[in-house]
Design an enzyme around this catalytic site. Sequence first.
Site, PDB file in Angstrom:
ATOM      1  N   ASN A 109     -17.548  28.571 -20.427  1.00  0.00           N
ATOM      2  CA  ASN A 109     -16.538  27.844 -21.202  1.00  0.00           C
ATOM      3  C   ASN A 109     -15.455  27.324 -20.271  1.00  0.00           C
ATOM      4  OD1 ASN A 109     -16.775  30.233 -23.896  1.00  0.00           O
ATOM      5  ND2 ASN A 109     -17.663  28.195 -23.838  1.00  0.00           N
ATOM      6  N   GLU A 148     -26.157  30.607 -30.968  1.00  0.00           N
ATOM      7  CA  GLU A 148     -25.530  29.292 -30.876  1.00  0.00           C
ATOM      8  C   GLU A 148     -26.561  28.178 -31.008  1.00  0.00           C
ATOM      9  OE1 GLU A 148     -23.374  27.358 -31.562  1.00  0.00           O
ATOM     10  OE2 GLU A 148     -21.824  27.303 -29.994  1.00  0.00           O
ATOM     11  N   HIS A 189     -16.895  34.169 -30.511  1.00  0.00           N
ATOM     12  CA  HIS A 189     -16.840  35.024 -29.326  1.00  0.00           C
ATOM     13  C   HIS A 189     -15.705  34.617 -28.377  1.00  0.00           C
ATOM     14  CE1 HIS A 189     -18.357  31.938 -26.570  1.00  0.00           C
ATOM     15  NE2 HIS A 189     -19.169  31.577 -27.541  1.00  0.00           N
TER      16      HIS A 189
END
Length: 208
Positions: free
Chosen positions: A15, A85, A9
């Site tokens: 992030n 995830e 992604h």
Amino acid sequence: MTKLYFVRHGKTEWNLSRKLQGGQADSPLLEDSLIEAQLLGEQLKEVAFGQVFVSTQLRAVKTCEMMLSEFVEAPGVTYVDGLKEFGLGTLEGQTIEEAIDAFPEQMHHLRNNAHEYNPIEFQGETYQALIDRSLAVVHEAMENYPEQNLLFISHGVTLVAVIQTLLGKPLSDIREAGGLDNTSLSVIEVTPLEMKLILWNDKSHLTS
């Protein structure tokens, strides 16, 4: 001949701020990531995919939407929890630095020694559990769509584990090649004799 396409992604707000974002947490894609996903879709738009399989987490779903907006003919999409995830338990939402301070040994094993990683202290998921659930998705997809190109849109640790296990790597070696960048593409070619990695962590769509 089957080819398996794996996409991580796009980069998210977490992030960017170095917050751990596992199988429960989610944060929005950055604006630049939306464009990057479209560029990857432009690169792959003429590939005939039998089906697309996408993690149910929002960052993967949005990456898929942006990619498919560029396709000549959009394939069918299946959303599956098995591609979520790696579950990081109570560490989700903490910064990487906070997690390292609290659990230095396990954070080292997470990135370097998968066979020694034990997340019991923070109620995380084991690598073997991750591999079992995600690999089941890939194997079922290959059974249901034989001899067809398949696209999987998922997450960094999940895809590293899946790809390296498909290539025959033992648990102790699955982190040897490092991680995958956001909006990167990796491809495995499947033949009757072997699975061959023909592309790893490629981001040429961002420079072409």
